[in-house]
Design a protein around this motif. Structure first.
Motif, PDB file in Angstrom:
ATOM      1  N   LEU A 237       0.835  -1.191   0.000  1.00  0.00           N
ATOM      2  CA  LEU A 237       0.000   0.000   0.000  1.00  0.00           C
ATOM      3  C   LEU A 237       0.865   1.235   0.000  1.00  0.00           C
ATOM      4  CD1 LEU A 237      -2.470  -1.141   2.762  1.00  0.00           C
ATOM      5  CD2 LEU A 237      -2.962  -0.965   0.334  1.00  0.00           C
ATOM      6  N   LYS A 238       0.361   2.278  -0.630  1.00  0.00           N
ATOM      7  CA  LYS A 238       1.086   3.544  -0.629  1.00  0.00           C
ATOM      8  C   LYS A 238       0.229   4.612   0.027  1.00  0.00           C
ATOM      9  CE  LYS A 238       3.820   2.436  -4.669  1.00  0.00           C
ATOM     10  NZ  LYS A 238       4.303   2.866  -5.993  1.00  0.00           N
ATOM     11  N   LEU A 239       0.888   5.483   0.715  1.00  0.00           N
ATOM     12  CA  LEU A 239       0.228   6.574   1.411  1.00  0.00           C
ATOM     13  C   LEU A 239       0.456   7.834   0.587  1.00  0.00           C
ATOM     14  CD1 LEU A 239      -1.116   7.343   4.136  1.00  0.00           C
ATOM     15  CD2 LEU A 239       1.180   7.798   4.975  1.00  0.00           C
ATOM     16  N   VAL A 240      -0.610   8.541   0.302  1.00  0.00           N
ATOM     17  CA  VAL A 240      -0.502   9.707  -0.557  1.00  0.00           C
ATOM     18  C   VAL A 240      -0.971  10.935   0.188  1.00  0.00           C
ATOM     19  CG1 VAL A 240      -1.244  10.760  -2.715  1.00  0.00           C
ATOM     20  CG2 VAL A 240      -0.972   8.293  -2.576  1.00  0.00           C
ATOM     21  N   PHE A 241      -0.207  11.989   0.132  1.00  0.00           N
ATOM     22  CA  PHE A 241      -0.718  13.235   0.678  1.00  0.00           C
ATOM     23  C   PHE A 241      -0.134  14.420  -0.056  1.00  0.00           C
ATOM     24  CE2 PHE A 241       2.847  14.706   3.309  1.00  0.00           C
ATOM     25  CZ  PHE A 241       3.623  13.570   3.356  1.00  0.00           C
ATOM     26  N   GLU A 242      -0.682  15.563   0.260  1.00  0.00           N
ATOM     27  CA  GLU A 242      -0.382  16.787  -0.474  1.00  0.00           C
ATOM     28  C   GLU A 242       0.003  17.853   0.531  1.00  0.00           C
ATOM     29  OE1 GLU A 242      -3.454  17.707  -3.370  1.00  0.00           O
ATOM     30  OE2 GLU A 242      -3.157  19.834  -2.999  1.00  0.00           O
TER      31      GLU A 242
ATOM     32  N   ASN B 181       9.134  29.346  -7.966  1.00  0.00           N
ATOM     33  CA  ASN B 181       8.821  28.817  -6.638  1.00  0.00           C
ATOM     34  C   ASN B 181       7.952  27.562  -6.728  1.00  0.00           C
ATOM     35  OD1 ASN B 181       9.256  31.909  -5.917  1.00  0.00           O
ATOM     36  ND2 ASN B 181       9.506  30.666  -4.072  1.00  0.00           N
ATOM     37  N   ILE B 182       8.228  26.637  -5.859  1.00  0.00           N
ATOM     38  CA  ILE B 182       7.376  25.458  -5.743  1.00  0.00           C
ATOM     39  C   ILE B 182       6.377  25.723  -4.622  1.00  0.00           C
ATOM     40  CG2 ILE B 182       7.305  22.989  -5.235  1.00  0.00           C
ATOM     41  CD1 ILE B 182       8.659  23.731  -7.885  1.00  0.00           C
ATOM     42  N   THR B 183       5.094  25.745  -4.975  1.00  0.00           N
ATOM     43  CA  THR B 183       4.104  26.168  -3.994  1.00  0.00           C
ATOM     44  C   THR B 183       3.237  25.023  -3.492  1.00  0.00           C
ATOM     45  OG1 THR B 183       2.580  26.725  -5.769  1.00  0.00           O
ATOM     46  CG2 THR B 183       3.939  28.496  -4.920  1.00  0.00           C
ATOM     47  N   ARG B 184       3.236  23.906  -4.206  1.00  0.00           N
ATOM     48  CA  ARG B 184       2.405  22.774  -3.794  1.00  0.00           C
ATOM     49  C   ARG B 184       3.148  21.496  -4.139  1.00  0.00           C
ATOM     50  NH1 ARG B 184      -1.537  19.324  -5.840  1.00  0.00           N
ATOM     51  NH2 ARG B 184      -0.960  19.940  -7.929  1.00  0.00           N
ATOM     52  N   SER B 185       2.994  20.467  -3.343  1.00  0.00           N
ATOM     53  CA  SER B 185       3.630  19.213  -3.725  1.00  0.00           C
ATOM     54  C   SER B 185       2.784  18.019  -3.339  1.00  0.00           C
ATOM     55  CB  SER B 185       5.030  19.114  -3.123  1.00  0.00           C
ATOM     56  OG  SER B 185       5.127  19.799  -1.907  1.00  0.00           O
ATOM     57  N   GLU B 186       3.007  16.951  -4.077  1.00  0.00           N
ATOM     58  CA  GLU B 186       2.302  15.696  -3.830  1.00  0.00           C
ATOM     59  C   GLU B 186       3.316  14.642  -3.425  1.00  0.00           C
ATOM     60  OE1 GLU B 186      -1.106  16.531  -7.203  1.00  0.00           O
ATOM     61  OE2 GLU B 186       0.192  14.778  -7.370  1.00  0.00           O
ATOM     62  N   HIS B 187       3.016  13.960  -2.349  1.00  0.00           N
ATOM     63  CA  HIS B 187       3.945  12.988  -1.794  1.00  0.00           C
ATOM     64  C   HIS B 187       3.328  11.597  -1.809  1.00  0.00           C
ATOM     65  CE1 HIS B 187       5.867  16.578   0.098  1.00  0.00           C
ATOM     66  NE2 HIS B 187       4.621  16.971   0.201  1.00  0.00           N
ATOM     67  N   VAL B 188       4.115  10.618  -2.168  1.00  0.00           N
ATOM     68  CA  VAL B 188       3.692   9.227  -2.059  1.00  0.00           C
ATOM     69  C   VAL B 188       4.727   8.511  -1.209  1.00  0.00           C
ATOM     70  CG1 VAL B 188       3.040   7.134  -3.292  1.00  0.00           C
ATOM     71  CG2 VAL B 188       2.714   9.373  -4.370  1.00  0.00           C
ATOM     72  N   VAL B 189       4.238   7.848  -0.169  1.00  0.00           N
ATOM     73  CA  VAL B 189       5.129   7.214   0.797  1.00  0.00           C
ATOM     74  C   VAL B 189       4.864   5.727   0.822  1.00  0.00           C
ATOM     75  CG1 VAL B 189       5.809   7.134   3.223  1.00  0.00           C
ATOM     76  CG2 VAL B 189       4.974   9.278   2.238  1.00  0.00           C
ATOM     77  N   TRP B 190       5.919   4.911   0.766  1.00  0.00           N
ATOM     78  CA  TRP B 190       5.713   3.486   0.952  1.00  0.00           C
ATOM     79  C   TRP B 190       6.991   2.819   1.401  1.00  0.00           C
ATOM     80  CZ3 TRP B 190       6.714   5.732  -3.633  1.00  0.00           C
ATOM     81  CH2 TRP B 190       7.534   5.081  -4.549  1.00  0.00           C
ATOM     82  N   LEU B 191       6.837   1.554   1.715  1.00  0.00           N
ATOM     83  CA  LEU B 191       7.941   0.766   2.238  1.00  0.00           C
ATOM     84  C   LEU B 191       8.340  -0.226   1.167  1.00  0.00           C
ATOM     85  CD1 LEU B 191       9.693  -0.702   4.260  1.00  0.00           C
ATOM     86  CD2 LEU B 191       7.641  -1.554   5.368  1.00  0.00           C
ATOM     87  N   THR B 192       9.612  -0.237   0.808  1.00  0.00           N
ATOM     88  CA  THR B 192      10.044  -1.156  -0.242  1.00  0.00           C
ATOM     89  C   THR B 192      11.520  -1.472  -0.076  1.00  0.00           C
ATOM     90  OG1 THR B 192       9.941  -1.542  -2.632  1.00  0.00           O
ATOM     91  CG2 THR B 192      10.603   0.654  -1.915  1.00  0.00           C
ATOM     92  N   GLY B 193      12.078  -2.203  -1.036  1.00  0.00           N
ATOM     93  CA  GLY B 193      13.497  -2.537  -0.966  1.00  0.00           C
ATOM     94  C   GLY B 193      14.341  -1.483  -1.671  1.00  0.00           C
ATOM     95  N   ALA B 194      15.546  -1.262  -1.158  1.00  0.00           N
ATOM     96  CA  ALA B 194      16.432  -0.251  -1.740  1.00  0.00           C
ATOM     97  C   ALA B 194      16.821  -0.627  -3.170  1.00  0.00           C
ATOM     98  CB  ALA B 194      17.680  -0.101  -0.878  1.00  0.00           C
ATOM     99  N   THR B 195      16.778   0.374  -4.058  1.00  0.00           N
ATOM    100  CA  THR B 195      17.270   0.165  -5.418  1.00  0.00           C
ATOM    101  C   THR B 195      18.791   0.085  -5.371  1.00  0.00           C
ATOM    102  OG1 THR B 195      17.497   2.526  -5.802  1.00  0.00           O
ATOM    103  CG2 THR B 195      15.353   1.536  -6.326  1.00  0.00           C
TER     104      THR B 195
END
Lengths: 249, 249
Positions: A237-242, B181-195
DNA sequence: TAGTGGTCTAGACCACGCC
DNA sequence: GCGTGGTCTAGACCACTAT
């Protein structure tokens, strides 16, 4: 619907917002530059509703405004932006990928939480909370997600497992039955080893790497109302936020 | 400073905000209920600046407003709320804990990113970007954080490793030199193996569990401007963020 | 200099919650 | 009913940007 209806009871600024959003979507790409002056003439209203509409659209990221320049549409990709994964959203997320998630709730109780949780929730010395655990598994397969929740609530709040499964959310029950809403939450995310409890819930060895999300939920007056800790397996699963912070790096 | 100064050039609503925040902090606990009427009399201004001040305080989560009831302060815990960890913030975070982080930047280049990144950044077919990697390590110890960044920028944007280290942020250089300027960002977080790349950067075996954060940053007009992927080791760092969604579970 | 959004005034009427 | 915040009118002056 490109005209203002003053008899509908719908606030003018909402009607304007709706029209402008439709305009931007229709223009598709090189969107129009709007000025307040132009919108005043177009809708024949005073400046207040125009400015309220533009301010809200700006807050929502639909347009951006620059002093002495104008109001411009924000270019959006076609892709839908998923918001932070919710429990309910989690299930449809998995279903959308052709999987068949099954959710189970267990260990329902009203009791005193561990001291650290009681402190986070700022509980009175004799106060207890409603608690339960929720597991999400793929059909016939291993669980991918396990969480424990503690919910500060009136004594009478004792939903059954069936109610929790059906509603998909303890918080919607709390809102419906007691008018208590969680309006803001703080999340802490990190990678660590599964606790004994989590290792049982996820059917993995103790200490296996899991992604942990600890969430503290607050009611509108700023009091902490819920504590939740969830653990999920790698890659599932991935967690997404802004965020609207300026970015660093 | 509990009076409005109309000659200072500071907007009235900002002065009001400042005074109200001070009031709330001073009251400490059972805060005051404010009504617009009362504030009108107190500050002897019209309703617009009062409402703008209260609206912004409400947006900022300092107060909440209920129709036909009033405006109430939001109870805040004493603890500082850390906002989402930034690169710069990461270093002070570690320093605050008595550690001595060292940051290194390397692999600076202007080049064509991988196809997936180029697609995310919506690059033109012949467009290249500035890229580099950043590593954060504890003094004399192993690295705990490694990231690669791709920054859409004018051809002239070619900061040196030293500039990146000193400023602590490629984005502040981009803002300073090119007004982007960067004013907004989208983040995706997950757990995986290192490349392979990450395993070298973090000095761990390939496939070791790492917490990955992929961030896409947008400029005010909604165009993607930066792509970043960071990897960090278990238990070393926590990611904190806040949301205003109603909570589910 | 002309046009933009930012701020402010001084009114008005309304929907809604509480008593 | 009465007081609250929500919405709207019809003006005004200003700071800033582009030309």
């Amino acid at each position: 619907m490109a005209k203002i209806d003053r008899t509908s009871g719908v606030p003018i600024y909402r009607q304007i917002k709706q029209i402008l959003v439709a305009d931007i979507e229709a223009s598709d790409g090189a969107g129009p530059v709007m000025t307040e002056e132009e919108l005043l003439r177009r809708f024949r209203v005073s400046r207040a509703p125009i400015r309220q509409a533009l301010r809200e659209l700006s807050d929502e990221g639909v347009v951006y405004r620059e002093r002495a320049k104008g109001t411009f549409p924000v270019r959006r990709s076609q892709v839908k932006r998923p918001s932070a994964l919710k429990f309910g959203g989690l299930i449809s997320y998995l279903q959308d990928r052709g999987l068949h998630p099954v959710t189970e709730v267990a260990e329902l109780d009203r009791s005193r939480p561990p001291a650290s949780v009681a402190a986070s929730l700022e509980l009175a010395p004799d106060e207890d909370v409603f608690t339960f655990s929720r597991q999400i598994a793929l059909e016939g397969g291993a669980p991918v997600f396990w969480a424990r929740l503690f919910i500060r609530s009136p004594e009478e709040f004792r939903p059954t497992a069936e109610e929790l499964k059906q509603s998909g959310s303890a918080f919607s029950l709390l809102a419906r039955d007691h008018g208590i809403n969680i309006t803001r939450s703080e999340h802490v995310v990190w990678l660590t080893g599964a606790t004994p409890e989590e290792s049982r819930g996820l059917q993995v060895p103790e200490g296996s790497p899991v992604l942990v999300v600890e969430t503290l939920g607050f009611t509108k007056d700023g009091r902490p109302g819920t504590w939740r800790r969830s653990a999920q397996l790698p890659d599932e699963l991935k967690l997404v936020f802004e965020s609207n912070d300026p970015l660093w790096g």
